[in-house]
Design a protein around this motif. Structure first.
Motif, PDB file in Angstrom:
ATOM      1  N   MET A 246      10.946  33.213  32.059  1.00 26.57           N
ATOM      2  CA  MET A 246      11.649  34.354  31.465  1.00 26.57           C
ATOM      3  C   MET A 246      11.228  34.532  30.002  1.00 26.57           C
ATOM      4  O   MET A 246      11.024  35.664  29.540  1.00 26.57           O
ATOM      5  CB  MET A 246      13.163  34.139  31.561  1.00 26.57           C
ATOM      6  N   GLU A 247      11.095  33.423  29.291  1.00 29.46           N
ATOM      7  CA  GLU A 247      10.690  33.481  27.887  1.00 29.46           C
ATOM      8  C   GLU A 247       9.265  34.030  27.764  1.00 29.46           C
ATOM      9  O   GLU A 247       8.985  34.885  26.918  1.00 29.46           O
ATOM     10  CB  GLU A 247      10.785  32.094  27.255  1.00 29.46           C
ATOM     11  N   ARG A 248       8.380  33.578  28.633  1.00 28.28           N
ATOM     12  CA  ARG A 248       6.989  34.047  28.609  1.00 28.28           C
ATOM     13  C   ARG A 248       6.933  35.545  28.906  1.00 28.28           C
ATOM     14  O   ARG A 248       6.248  36.300  28.214  1.00 28.28           O
ATOM     15  CB  ARG A 248       6.166  33.247  29.617  1.00 28.28           C
TER      16      ARG A 248
ATOM     17  N   GLU B 276       5.592  38.482  26.371  1.00 26.30           N
ATOM     18  CA  GLU B 276       4.507  39.394  26.761  1.00 26.30           C
ATOM     19  C   GLU B 276       4.940  40.853  26.693  1.00 26.30           C
ATOM     20  O   GLU B 276       4.132  41.726  26.398  1.00 26.30           O
ATOM     21  CB  GLU B 276       4.015  39.049  28.169  1.00 26.30           C
ATOM     22  N   ALA B 277       6.226  41.121  26.937  1.00 19.59           N
ATOM     23  CA  ALA B 277       6.753  42.488  26.896  1.00 19.59           C
ATOM     24  C   ALA B 277       7.235  42.873  25.503  1.00 19.59           C
ATOM     25  O   ALA B 277       7.682  44.001  25.290  1.00 19.59           O
ATOM     26  CB  ALA B 277       7.897  42.635  27.898  1.00 19.59           C
ATOM     27  N   GLY B 278       7.182  41.932  24.554  1.00 22.00           N
ATOM     28  CA  GLY B 278       7.613  42.216  23.193  1.00 22.00           C
ATOM     29  C   GLY B 278       9.132  42.298  23.049  1.00 22.00           C
ATOM     30  O   GLY B 278       9.631  42.921  22.119  1.00 22.00           O
TER      31      GLY B 278
END
Length: 165
Positions: A70-72, A76-78
């Motif tokens: 979830m953090e990654r 990636e989505a800012g």
């Protein structure tokens, strides 16, 4: 411990004289497998359903890994994401307990209180974990399947009639 463990089935347990419950045999086998061969059970609360949850160590690792993913994805989505808070929510309420070869274990007092469990519990396999319900709370839960609610009602009626101790 990387093999996917899925719990299904259901059973009742009445606390013994020491207040211990018995983990149903098939769930016990799966917990042991999910915990690398150890008699190690992880217990927590299902905050949406009002019941306790149980699982082996592999699911605990899954919960941690899920937060990392979830953090990654957020990075990636800012998007902002508080991984520490999510780890607290998912892992901070877990109590690890041992169970003996007969499946007897003590349900942590805080978890018993939150789930409303006193001297009887209903174990309900629902996939990666199993739920542990107070039978009356389960019978009164309109969101649960009718088959399961009726099973809890029948058990409660039999117990009230003295057929179950």
């Amino acid at each position: 411990m990387s093999e996917l463990i899925l719990y299904s089935g259901n059973a009742f347990s009445v606390a013994d004289g020491k207040g211990r419950f018995v983990l149903p045999l098939e769930m016990r086998k799966l917990v042991r497998m999910a915990s690398g061969g150890d008699n190690r059970l992880c217990l927590s609360i299902h905050f949406d359903n009002g019941c306790a949850t149980g699982f082996g160590l592999s699911h605990k690792l899954h919960l941690f890994t899920e937060v990392e993913e979830m953090e990654r994805a957020a990075r990636e989505a800012g998007r902002a994401f508080n991984a520490d808070l999510e780890h607290e929510r998912r892992l901070g309420t877990i109590e690890d307990v041992n169970f003996d070869d007969g499946g007897r274990f003590a349900l942590h007092p805080d978890i018993k209180e939150e789930a409303g469990i006193t001297d009887a519990a209903f174990f309900y396999g629902v996939g990666r974990y199993f739920q542990i319900w107070d039978p009356q709370r389960l019978a009164d839960s309109p969101e649960r399947p009718m088959l399961i609610r009726n099973k809890a009602r029948r058990w409660l009626e039999q117990r009230a009639a003295g057929a179950i101790k």
